[in-house]
Structures are given as structure tokens and as C-alpha cells.
Design an enzyme around this catalytic site. Structure first.
Site, PDB file in Angstrom:
ATOM      1  N   ARG A 225      -6.873  11.624  -6.122  1.00 58.43           N
ATOM      2  CA  ARG A 225      -8.075  10.835  -5.857  1.00 58.43           C
ATOM      3  C   ARG A 225      -9.285  11.704  -5.520  1.00 58.43           C
ATOM      4  NH1 ARG A 225      -8.756   6.063  -3.662  1.00 58.43           N
ATOM      5  NH2 ARG A 225     -10.919   6.750  -3.783  1.00 58.43           N
TER       6      ARG A 225
ATOM      7  N   TYR B 162     -15.197 -11.995  -0.081  1.00 62.91           N
ATOM      8  CA  TYR B 162     -15.964 -10.792  -0.413  1.00 62.91           C
ATOM      9  C   TYR B 162     -17.244 -11.150  -1.165  1.00 62.91           C
ATOM     10  CZ  TYR B 162     -12.282  -7.579   1.050  1.00 62.91           C
ATOM     11  OH  TYR B 162     -11.373  -6.858   1.794  1.00 62.91           O
TER      12      TYR B 162
ATOM     13  N   ASP C 219      -6.669  -2.813  -7.193  1.00 67.67           N
ATOM     14  CA  ASP C 219      -7.402  -3.352  -6.054  1.00 67.67           C
ATOM     15  C   ASP C 219      -7.720  -4.809  -6.359  1.00 67.67           C
ATOM     16  OD1 ASP C 219      -9.077  -2.305  -3.478  1.00 67.67           O
ATOM     17  OD2 ASP C 219     -10.150  -3.931  -4.473  1.00 67.67           O
TER      18      ASP C 219
ATOM     19  N   ARG D 112      -2.759   6.281  -0.256  1.00 63.40           N
ATOM     20  CA  ARG D 112      -3.128   6.351   1.153  1.00 63.40           C
ATOM     21  C   ARG D 112      -2.439   7.468   1.922  1.00 63.40           C
ATOM     22  NH1 ARG D 112      -4.022   1.002   4.299  1.00 63.40           N
ATOM     23  NH2 ARG D 112      -6.130   1.747   4.549  1.00 63.40           N
TER      24      ARG D 112
ATOM     25  N   ARG E 275       0.823  -1.215   0.000  1.00 66.28           N
ATOM     26  CA  ARG E 275       0.000   0.000   0.000  1.00 66.28           C
ATOM     27  C   ARG E 275       0.860   1.270   0.000  1.00 66.28           C
ATOM     28  NH1 ARG E 275      -4.373  -2.117   4.327  1.00 66.28           N
ATOM     29  NH2 ARG E 275      -5.566  -3.478   2.961  1.00 66.28           N
TER      30      ARG E 275
END
Length: 349
Positions: A43, A154, A79, A34, A30
């Protein structure tokens, strides 16, 4: 056409292959995004999935931590649900929640609605890889995918879950449905990684983020054969392959058997201990606790030196090499300057 580069001086590729690197290689899960203000600025005008399918944005975000921190590898900005979305699964990544599935997979009929991933569906990702290959110079690019179990969790839960109760209920109570789902997701994962490799990534990482919720017996019976098929399908590519999960101390040996050349270790397990669990000749990656980066520079330096020493003990115990990383991803509140200083420190050691 395969456009992979020859990068003989890369410390990351050397350590991953069991050779002696010129310095301890360091990169961070990551790292692309972030914590970086330049990422948040980009973003602000793009939703997560929109950004993941924009080749120029993917390229820029992937390059940001390389420019800022001087890390030894870039990891593709993406992702784990990107191939699901590309293959037609109705989902979204909800801010502060994570992936949310419109129609969770609960029955064999639901499984049968899943469609294979076609190359053109992830063409923007391949385009981003091609852009990055030309921009990165001698810095290797890591492609990645979610492992079949984590994707399944998920899909079955409908989103993030603490206990994975619906997932485990299907796995234990409806094994035929479970293995049909895992087979479909394994095919999808292989297809997604194959496209990244064809576009030129220099290494791959399989994220089985939620495998740590399983017992060793359940992992071996219900998950390992599918993860192993991913690595087996791609081993002919001749690139380093990393297998990573969180809370997987009891699974490290089995995860190492799946066929990866590198096994990621989270902060709960020492690297030296991990070296005795994985097959001999496996390179280890990890394993600074991400929270340490919030505790002040003196704490970061002390902890980083301890990880490097632990890595040396791991190699003495049979590990082929050590790649410095966190035990999971960079936390959003992390000061980017602390990360830059950490890279410099590890390189100096």
C-alpha cells in the site's frame, strides 16, 4: 457465467449452512490488510481506492492473511464505497479520516443525480474474484458490500460522523427523499453483489456498520425493508449471506429477519443471548473484542476459549452454528503472530 466452486469440506461453509463443521471455522473482519507488514509494503505505493480497482493487487492482498494465518475463509479486499465510486460519485478515502464525499446528498434533486451501477464499472472487482477463485484452492471467498443505510450515512453526512445527525434528520423529517435514496442504494448494492456472485464468490456479507446508531423502531421503519430487499434479491444464489453491524444488540432480531443465514454479533452481546434474539436456525458469527488481541497471549487465549464456549451455549439455545470472528475488524496495531496463534488455538478447540 457463474463459476462458483463446490467446497464440501469447508468448515466455514458448513457452519454457515447449519451443518456440523470438521472444526470451528475462524476468519477475521479486516484480515486483508491493516495489521500485516506485507500489506503496508504494497500500500505504500498505492492509494486505497487505486488498490481496490487493481485486480492483481486485490488478489494479492486478499490472499495474504490466508497464507499467513491459515484462516477458513478469505474476504475480498475492497471498501464499502467502491460501488459508489464506480457509479460516478465523487469521493476519496482520506488516510486517518475515511470516505469523504465531494458533494453530499441533501435533497431529492441530489438523490436524482445518483446513477445505477453498470457491470463494466466494477469489472476490475469481478476480475479480482476470478483470479482469487483460481488461487484459493479449497478456501471459500466472501464477497461483501456496504448496506444501504451505511452507504446513505456517508453520502448524507459527507464523511464519517459520530451522531449521524444529517442522516437521521433526512430519515425522520423527509421520508420520501430518504426512501428514494435508500431505494437507489439498494439497487446499487444488489448490482455490486450480483457481479461478485457471477464472478464466483462463495458467500457474501452485508456490512451495516452504522445501523447501531438507530432505535429499533426507526430501523424497522426506515432501514429493514431495504436491507431485506438485498437478501431477497440474492437468496436464489444459494450462498451463505451474513448480516453484520456494530452496536446492534437491540437490532439483532430485526437484522435476522432481513433474510441472512448468518448474523454477526459484536463483543457487547453474548452469543448465547444473541441466539435468543435472532430467528431459530440462524448461524452466529463473532465475537471476540478486537482490543483483546492487544492485551497479551494469555488474555487472548482465555477470551477465545470463552467465545468458543459461548458459541456452544448459543447452539444449545437454537443457533444453527458458530463462526469464530472478532466483534469488529482487526485493529492496525495488532501483532500478526497473535492472530496466527489465535487461529491455531480455535482450530484446536
Amino acid at each position: 457465467m457463474n463459476t462458483r466452486r463446490d467446497l464440501p469440506e469447508s468448515p466455514f461453509l458448513a457452519a454457515a449452512a447449519g451443518r456440523t463443521p470438521s472444526r470451528i471455522p475462524v476468519w477475521f473482519m479486516r484480515q486483508a490488510g491493516r495489521s500485516l507488514p506485507e500489506y503496508r509494503e504494497l500500500r505504500a505505493n498505492h492509494k486505497m481506492l487505486e488498490a481496490c480497482f487493481d485486480p492483481e493487487l486485490v488478489c494479492e492482498i486478499t490472499l495474504q492473511p490466508v497464507r499467513r494465518h491459515g484462516v477458513d475463509a478469505a474476504i475480498l479486499f475492497s471498501d464499502i464505497v467502491v460501488p459508489l465510486k464506480a457509479a460516478g460519485v465523487a469521493l476519496d478515502i482520506v488516510p486517518d479520516v475515511g470516505p469523504v464525499i465531494d458533494h453530499p446528498i441533501r435533497t431529492r434533486a441530489d438523490v436524482d443525480t445518483l446513477k445505477p451501477l453498470e457491470p463494466q464499472q466494477v469489472a476490475p472487482v469481478a476480475q479480482a474474484v476470478s483470479l482469487l477463485v483460481s488461487e484459493l484452492g479449497d478456501v471459500p471467498l466472501i464477497g461483501f458490500a456496504g448496506a444501504p443505510f451505511t452507504l446513505a450515512s456517508y453520502l448524507v453526512e459527507g464523511g464519517p460522523s459520530r451522531n449521524h445527525e444529517k442522516t437521521k434528520a433526512m430519515m425522520l423529517g423527509e421520508p420520501d427523499t430518504w426512501h428514494a435514496l435508500m431505494t437507489a442504494l439498494t439497487d446499487l448494492t444488489i448490482a455490486f453483489l450480483t457481479e461478485q456472485l457471477a464472478a464466483g464468490v462463495d458467500a457474501i456479507q452485508l456490512f451495516d456498520s452504522w445501523a447501531g446508531t438507530l432505535s429499533l423502531a426507526d430501523y424497522r421503519a426506515a432501514v429493514l425493508p431495504h436491507s431485506a430487499r438485498v437478501f431477497d434479491a440474492l437468496k436464489g444464489e444459494g450462498v451463505p449471506m451474513t448480516h453484520f453491524g456494530v452496536g446492534t444488540a437491540e437490532l439483532l432480531g430485526a437484522m435476522g429477519e432481513a433474510g441472512a443465514t448468518v448474523v454477526g454479533v459484536d463483543w457487547r452481546t453474548s452469543l448465547a443471548d444473541a441466539a435468543t434474539r435472532v430467528p431459530p436456525g440462524t448461524t452466529l458469527q463473532g465475537n471476540l473484542d478486537p482490543v483483546v488481541l492487544l492485551a497479551g497471549r494469555s488474555v487472548v487465549e482465555r477470551a477465545a476459549r470463552a467465545v468458543v464456549e459461548d458459541g456452544r451455549r448459543a447452539q444449545a439455545a437454537g443457533a444453527a452454528g458458530h463462526i469464530f470472528n472478532l466483534g469488529h475488524g482487526v485493529l492496525p496495531a495488532t501483532d500478526p503472530d497473535v492472530i496466527t496463534d489465535l487461529v491455531e488455538l480455535v482450530h484446536s478447540l
